[in-house]
Design a protein around this motif. Structure first.
Motif, PDB file in Angstrom:
ATOM      1  N   SER A 139      45.758  45.986  30.006  1.00 34.88           N
ATOM      2  CA  SER A 139      44.903  46.393  28.889  1.00 34.88           C
ATOM      3  C   SER A 139      43.669  45.503  28.735  1.00 34.88           C
ATOM      4  CB  SER A 139      45.705  46.389  27.584  1.00 34.88           C
ATOM      5  OG  SER A 139      46.315  45.125  27.363  1.00 34.88           O
ATOM      6  N   GLU A 140      43.733  44.284  29.264  1.00 33.82           N
ATOM      7  CA  GLU A 140      42.578  43.385  29.209  1.00 33.82           C
ATOM      8  C   GLU A 140      42.605  42.436  30.404  1.00 33.82           C
ATOM      9  OE1 GLU A 140      39.967  43.283  27.298  1.00 33.82           O
ATOM     10  OE2 GLU A 140      40.603  44.800  25.831  1.00 33.82           O
ATOM     11  N   VAL A 141      41.414  42.060  30.889  1.00 29.92           N
ATOM     12  CA  VAL A 141      41.274  41.056  31.948  1.00 29.92           C
ATOM     13  C   VAL A 141      40.317  39.981  31.426  1.00 29.92           C
ATOM     14  CG1 VAL A 141      40.534  40.572  34.305  1.00 29.92           C
ATOM     15  CG2 VAL A 141      41.650  42.752  33.770  1.00 29.92           C
ATOM     16  N   VAL A 142      40.796  38.745  31.368  1.00 28.68           N
ATOM     17  CA  VAL A 142      40.002  37.648  30.815  1.00 28.68           C
ATOM     18  C   VAL A 142      38.922  37.228  31.818  1.00 28.68           C
ATOM     19  CG1 VAL A 142      40.071  35.277  29.956  1.00 28.68           C
ATOM     20  CG2 VAL A 142      41.976  36.844  29.485  1.00 28.68           C
ATOM     21  N   LYS A 143      37.717  37.030  31.306  1.00 30.89           N
ATOM     22  CA  LYS A 143      36.620  36.594  32.164  1.00 30.89           C
ATOM     23  C   LYS A 143      36.902  35.208  32.734  1.00 30.89           C
ATOM     24  CE  LYS A 143      32.860  39.238  30.051  1.00 30.89           C
ATOM     25  NZ  LYS A 143      31.519  39.166  29.396  1.00 30.89           N
ATOM     26  N   GLY A 144      36.601  35.047  34.032  1.00 30.26           N
ATOM     27  CA  GLY A 144      36.802  33.775  34.694  1.00 30.26           C
ATOM     28  C   GLY A 144      38.242  33.487  35.066  1.00 30.26           C
ATOM     29  N   SER A 145      39.126  34.454  34.868  1.00 29.16           N
ATOM     30  CA  SER A 145      40.548  34.259  35.168  1.00 29.16           C
ATOM     31  C   SER A 145      40.842  34.604  36.626  1.00 29.16           C
ATOM     32  CB  SER A 145      41.402  35.144  34.272  1.00 29.16           C
ATOM     33  OG  SER A 145      41.171  36.520  34.560  1.00 29.16           O
ATOM     34  N   PRO A 146      42.005  34.193  37.150  1.00 24.06           N
ATOM     35  CA  PRO A 146      42.395  34.565  38.522  1.00 24.06           C
ATOM     36  C   PRO A 146      42.406  36.073  38.719  1.00 24.06           C
ATOM     37  CG  PRO A 146      43.809  32.818  37.716  1.00 24.06           C
ATOM     38  CD  PRO A 146      42.976  33.263  36.553  1.00 24.06           C
ATOM     39  N   ALA A 147      42.811  36.817  37.683  1.00 20.58           N
ATOM     40  CA  ALA A 147      42.869  38.270  37.803  1.00 20.58           C
ATOM     41  C   ALA A 147      41.483  38.859  38.008  1.00 20.58           C
ATOM     42  CB  ALA A 147      43.514  38.865  36.549  1.00 20.58           C
ATOM     43  N   GLU A 148      40.484  38.362  37.264  1.00 19.48           N
ATOM     44  CA  GLU A 148      39.126  38.874  37.419  1.00 19.48           C
ATOM     45  C   GLU A 148      38.571  38.514  38.788  1.00 19.48           C
ATOM     46  OE1 GLU A 148      35.054  38.894  34.803  1.00 19.48           O
ATOM     47  OE2 GLU A 148      35.833  36.956  35.474  1.00 19.48           O
ATOM     48  N   SER A 149      38.829  37.287  39.228  1.00 21.16           N
ATOM     49  CA  SER A 149      38.339  36.850  40.541  1.00 21.16           C
ATOM     50  C   SER A 149      38.941  37.677  41.667  1.00 21.16           C
ATOM     51  CB  SER A 149      38.664  35.369  40.744  1.00 21.16           C
ATOM     52  OG  SER A 149      38.063  34.581  39.730  1.00 21.16           O
ATOM     53  N   ALA A 150      40.198  38.099  41.473  1.00 25.63           N
ATOM     54  CA  ALA A 150      40.883  38.874  42.518  1.00 25.63           C
ATOM     55  C   ALA A 150      40.473  40.334  42.515  1.00 25.63           C
ATOM     56  CB  ALA A 150      42.394  38.757  42.340  1.00 25.63           C
ATOM     57  N   GLY A 151      39.808  40.790  41.451  1.00 23.60           N
ATOM     58  CA  GLY A 151      39.371  42.177  41.404  1.00 23.60           C
ATOM     59  C   GLY A 151      40.275  43.098  40.604  1.00 23.60           C
ATOM     60  N   ILE A 152      41.202  42.523  39.837  1.00 20.72           N
ATOM     61  CA  ILE A 152      42.054  43.342  38.967  1.00 20.72           C
ATOM     62  C   ILE A 152      41.210  43.845  37.797  1.00 20.72           C
ATOM     63  CG2 ILE A 152      44.053  43.304  37.413  1.00 20.72           C
ATOM     64  CD1 ILE A 152      45.298  41.198  39.235  1.00 20.72           C
ATOM     65  N   ARG A 153      41.411  45.107  37.424  1.00 14.20           N
ATOM     66  CA  ARG A 153      40.591  45.710  36.384  1.00 14.20           C
ATOM     67  C   ARG A 153      41.440  46.227  35.210  1.00 14.20           C
ATOM     68  NH1 ARG A 153      36.642  49.685  39.920  1.00 14.20           N
ATOM     69  NH2 ARG A 153      35.770  48.098  41.339  1.00 14.20           N
ATOM     70  N   LYS A 154      40.766  46.326  34.081  1.00 17.03           N
ATOM     71  CA  LYS A 154      41.392  46.931  32.912  1.00 17.03           C
ATOM     72  C   LYS A 154      41.731  48.387  33.226  1.00 17.03           C
ATOM     73  CE  LYS A 154      40.465  48.059  28.054  1.00 17.03           C
ATOM     74  NZ  LYS A 154      39.491  47.937  26.933  1.00 17.03           N
ATOM     75  N   GLY A 155      42.963  48.802  32.901  1.00 21.07           N
ATOM     76  CA  GLY A 155      43.392  50.173  33.174  1.00 21.07           C
ATOM     77  C   GLY A 155      44.239  50.307  34.421  1.00 21.07           C
ATOM     78  N   ASP A 156      44.278  49.258  35.254  1.00 27.38           N
ATOM     79  CA  ASP A 156      45.131  49.303  36.451  1.00 27.38           C
ATOM     80  C   ASP A 156      46.601  49.403  36.026  1.00 27.38           C
ATOM     81  OD1 ASP A 156      42.967  49.136  38.081  1.00 27.38           O
ATOM     82  OD2 ASP A 156      43.246  47.027  38.652  1.00 27.38           O
ATOM     83  N   LEU A 157      47.362  50.178  36.791  1.00 28.20           N
ATOM     84  CA  LEU A 157      48.784  50.360  36.509  1.00 28.20           C
ATOM     85  C   LEU A 157      49.603  49.522  37.477  1.00 28.20           C
ATOM     86  CD1 LEU A 157      51.041  51.954  34.990  1.00 28.20           C
ATOM     87  CD2 LEU A 157      50.860  53.670  36.785  1.00 28.20           C
TER      88      LEU A 157
END
Length: 367
Positions: A139-157
Motif C-alpha cells: 500500500s505504500e513504498v517509503v522514499k529512499g528505502s530498499p524497496a524503492e531502490s529495488a523497484g517495488i511499487r505501490k499496488g504490487d501484489l
C-alpha cells in the motif's frame, strides 16, 4: 429522523419484550401468577387486563418488567408494607423451589442470548462475516528505502519470498526477518505481469518503517456458512463477543471508580437513539448487527451479580441454595432498591453526556 425514531422504538421494544417474555413464559410454566407485564417503567400510561395479568405501557421507555405474585416477599426491589401473601400461596414466586425461581430469573437473559445467536446465525448464512483473505498488497513504498531502490511499487501484489508463498502478513514479516542483510528474490504481480525483484531487507531501520520500507494491507473477504455450520460459528462468535462485553464493562467500572468519569463511547437511551440513526444510514444489515450486539450486551450485563438486575436476584437465590436459609426479604429488597437508584443515577449522568454530545454535533462512533 422519523425513520430513526421508528427503528429505535421497534428495536427497543423487541429487545425488552423478548427479555420479559422469557420471565413471563417460564413463570407461567411453573404456575406463578403474573400480575403485570409492563413495557417501560412507571408511571403507567396505559394498561389492559387480560385474564389475571395487566399488560401496561409506562412513561419511562428504558426497559420493562414482569411483576410476579409474591415477588415482594422474595426481594424484588419493592419494600413490602407488611401485608403478607396468604391467598394462593402455591402460586407465589417466593414459595416456589429454588430451581424454579432460578430458571424464572435467568429466563430473560437466555432469551436475549438466543435472539443474539439467531441474528448472528442469519447474518453468517446470508451476508457472511468479514475474514482475512490471502492477498497481500503493497500500500505504500517509503522514499529512499530498499524497496524503492529495488523497484517495488505501490499496488504490487506479493506472491512469494524465495520459494515461500505469501498469503498472510505474519508469513511476510517472519520471512523478511529471516533474511535481514541478505539479498532475497521477491515475486510480485504488477497488473497481469509477474515480476521477480531482488531486494535486501536492512538490519537497521527507522522505528516507523520496516526492513524493506513498505506498508502492506491484507484483503478482506466475506465468508458465508451453510446452516447448521452458521449456527455453530454464530454461537462461537456470540460467546467471544460476550467476553468482549464483560471486558468493556470492567473498563467502564474501573474508569468510574478511579477517575470518577464515564468513558467515551458509553451511551444511554438518547445516545442509543443517535447511534441507531447512524446505523440506519448504513443499511438494514448494519441495524440487524446493532440489534445483535445490544441483545447480547443486555444478556451479559443482566446476568452480572448487580442488585436490581436479574444477576443480582439470581445471586441471592444462590446464597439461599448454599446456606439453606432464606435471606430476609426486606434486606434483599433494600439491596435491590439501592442498586436501582445507582443504575438510574448512572443512566441520568450518561443521558446528560449524550445530550451534550448531540448539541456539540459529535458522533457516538469513534472517528
Amino acid at each position: 429522523m422519523v425513520i430513526t425514531i421508528i427503528v429505535f422504538v421497534v428495536m427497543l421494544s423487541v429487545l425488552v419484550l423478548i427479555h420479559e417474555l422469557g420471565h413471563f413464559l417460564v413463570a407461567k410454566k411453573f404456575g406463578v401468577k403474573v400480575e403485570e407485564f409492563g413495557f417501560g417503567f412507571p408511571p403507567r400510561v396505559w394498561g389492559k387486563r387480560i385474564g389475571e395479568t395487566l399488560y401496561s405501557i409506562n412513561l419511562l421507555p428504558i426497559g420493562g418488567f414482569v411483576k410476579l405474585y409474591g415477588e415482594d416477599e422474595a426481594g424484588s426491589g419493592r419494600v413490602s408494607s407488611g401485608k403478607q401473601v396468604t391467598k394462593d400461596l402455591h402460586r407465589a414466586f417466593f414459595a416456589k423451589p429454588i430451581y424454579q425461581r432460578s430458571l424464572i430469573v435467568v429466563a430473560g437473559v437466555v432469551m436475549n442470548f438466543l435472539l443474539a445467536i439467531t441474528i448472528i446465525t442469519y447474518l453468517f448464512t446470508t451476508e457472511g462475516i468479514p475474514a482475512q483473505g490471502n492477498r497481500i498488497t503493497i500500500s505504500e513504498v517509503v522514499k529512499g528505502s530498499p524497496a524503492e531502490s529495488a523497484g517495488i511499487r505501490k499496488g504490487d501484489l506479493f506472491i512469494k519470498i524465495g520459494n515461500t508463498q505469501i498469503k498472510d502478513t505474519q508469513t511476510l514479516i517472519s520471512e523478511t526477518k529471516k533474511h535481514l542483510g541478505v539479498k532475497i528474490h521477491i515475486s510480485v504481480m504488477r497488473g497481469s505481469e509477474l515480476k521477480i525483484i531482488e531486494v535486501m531487507p536492512r538490519k537497521n531501520y527507522p522505528k516507523d518503517q520496516g526492513p524493506m520500507g513498505i506498508a502492506i494491507s491484507q484483503n478482506v473477504i466475506f465468508k458465508k456458512y451453510p446452516f447448521p455450520q452458521s449456527l455453530f460459528y454464530g454461537t462461537k462468535q456470540a460467546i467471544n463477543d460476550s467476553g468482549q462485553v464483560v471486558m468493556g464493562f470492567k473498563t467502564v467500572v474501573v474508569e468510574i471508580v478511579t477517575r470518577f468519569t464515564v468513558p467515551q463511547g458509553v451511551a444511554g437511551p438518547i445516545g442509543m437513539a443517535q447511534l441507531t440513526g447512524e446505523f440506519v444510514r448504513v443499511g438494514p444489515t448494519a441495524v440487524l448487527g446493532l440489534v445483535y450486539m445490544l441483545s447480547l450486551s443486555l444478556a451479559v450485563l443482566n446476568i452480572l451479580p448487580i442488585p436490581a438486575l436479574d444477576g443480582g436476584r439470581f445471586f441471592f437465590i444462590m446464597v439461599e441454595a448454599i446456606t439453606r436459609r432464606k435471606i430476609n426479604p426486606r434486606y434483599e429488597a433494600y439491596a435491590h432498591l439501592v442498586g436501582l437508584v445507582v443504575l438510574l443515577t448512572f443512566l441520568a449522568v450518561v443521558s446528560y453526556k449524550d445530550v451534550l454530545r448531540i448539541i456539540s454535533g459529535q458522533s457516538i462512533l469513534p472517528q
